[in-house]
Write an enzyme that holds these catalytic residues in place. Structure first.
Site, short mmCIF file in Angstrom:
data_model
loop_
_atom_site.label_atom_id
_atom_site.label_comp_id
_atom_site.label_asym_id
_atom_site.label_seq_id
_atom_site.Cartn_x
_atom_site.Cartn_y
_atom_site.Cartn_z
N LYS A 66 5.18 0.83 6.11
CA LYS A 66 5.13 0.06 4.85
C LYS A 66 6.38 -0.82 4.68
CE LYS A 66 4.42 1.08 -0.11
NZ LYS A 66 4.58 2.17 -1.10
N CYS A 70 -0.55 0.47 0.02
CA CYS A 70 -0.31 0.54 -1.43
C CYS A 70 0.39 -0.70 -2.01
CB CYS A 70 0.46 1.83 -1.72
SG CYS A 70 0.47 2.32 -3.46
N GLU A 122 -2.86 6.92 0.88
CA GLU A 122 -1.42 7.18 0.95
C GLU A 122 -1.14 8.59 0.43
OE1 GLU A 122 0.95 5.02 -1.95
OE2 GLU A 122 2.47 4.63 -0.43
#
Ligand SMILES: O=C(O)CNC(=O)[C@H](CS)NC(=O)CCC(=O)C(=O)O
Length: 316
Positions: A151, A194, A76
């Site tokens: 995300k 993440c 990321e």
């Protein structure tokens, strides 16, 4: 730059492959299979300097390719980590902008697949809302974008006592859907980013849709990394019986932000088979043994023991 040489063998068929060790293997000191595909999990320290970041990532990808990797995972914020909200927004690009175009050329030149986690992608409504997506992009060996996952869980967290205060939603809009796992040369890759790692519903959904490898390109904070990173990654691997690959940011990005590092690879039994450590930029190379994954799923069929329809919902 370091080539990490973690080799932990639970059993020979699950051996993590390390190129530095190939000569030893050739001498018969270690059993390694030359037929298994190799994945490369990278660790870097992005700054607001996009050109410098691209150069650093290019070196990692080249090193991984030299080591035999057919797919390379970057973390990321591989494009940049901005020092404030405004800078993060100004530096963002669209998928057809300069940065991703450069990566498509790199993938084609080296004939390697890329997982580019956490690209700061200008959203569809950029002109009106000035918001970005945190996008995980898969590029194939011909340099074509084959998947873009946005995300879904944004990191809005205030851990004042631990010095962590980040509000991702101040500049990012969440994605609206999960994507089917992507068939790659190393297996079927399910996409997260993440903080998504903390939500087992996501990994479970990807597994049910065929994922063999889960990926969480990350930039974990030091405080949460120390406490949770390895445990979460191993838990996701054990629960889903998938490989889990998590490229990571490490060290200081600018005066106000430092990342935990420990880019990790975990096998479907939960064993850490690659770890880039807590301080250096580098890459860990691992072999993906899908037969071993099938054996684990056959011998311990937890997915068949799930009671989605009659049990977990019995409290609703
Ligand atoms: O900000 C950018 O430019 C790139 N994005 C990130 O670094 C994101 C959002 S701030 N970081 C995380 O999700 C950390 C999660 C974490 O540390 C945890 O779950 O504990």
């Amino acid at each position: 730059m370091r080539l990490f040489t973690a080799l932990r063998e639970r059993r020979p068929s699950l051996a993590a492959g390390l190129l530095a060790l190939r000569s030893k293997a050739a001498r018969g000191q270690i059993r390694m299979s030359s037929s298994l595909p190799v994945a490369a999990v990278c660790q870097m320290t992005a700054t607001p300097d996009k050109d410098a970041n691209f150069s650093a990532c290019t070196r990692l990808v080249e090193q991984a390719k030299e080591g035999g990797a057919s797919m390379v995972f970057l973390p990321e914020g591989f494009d940049y980590i901005g020092s404030n909200r405004e800078e993060t927004l100004v530096l963002s690009e669209t998928l057809d902008g300069d940065i991703i175009t450069r990566y498509t050329h790199l993938a084609r030149k080296l004939d390697v697949w890329l997982s580019l986690g956490g690209f700061h992608e200008r959203g569809h409504d950029w002109k009106t809302d000035r918001r970005i997506y945190n996008s995980h992009i898969i590029i194939n060996g011909q340099g074509e974008i084959v998947s873009v996952y946005r995300k879904g869980h944004l990191f809005d967290v205030e851990l004042t006592s631990k010095g962590v205060s980040l509000r991702e939603s101040a500049f990012t809009v969440p994605g609206t859907r999960l994507l089917p796992p992507v068939q790659t040369p190393i297996g079927k890759v399910g996409l997260g980013v993440c903080y998504d790692l903390r939500f087992p519903e996501l990994s479970s959904a990807l597994q049910r849709h065929g994922a063999e490898i889960l990926t969480y390109p990350s930039a974990f904070t030091v405080a949460t990394g120390v406490a949770h990173w390895e445990v979460l990654l191993r838990a996701r691997a054990i629960e889903t019986q998938c490989f889990v690959l998590a490229a990571a940011q490490v060290g200081a990005h600018h005066a106000k932000r430092t990342s935990y590092g420990h880019a990790l690879a975990v096998d479907p039994w939960g064993v850490v088979i690659g770890d880039c450590g807590g301080s250096d930029v580098g890459v860990t190379l691992i072999q993906i043994d899908l037969q071993a994954l099938q054996d684990i799923r056959r011998d311990m069929p937890v997915q068949q023991h799930r009671r989605e329809k009659d049990f977990y919902c019995s409290l609703d």
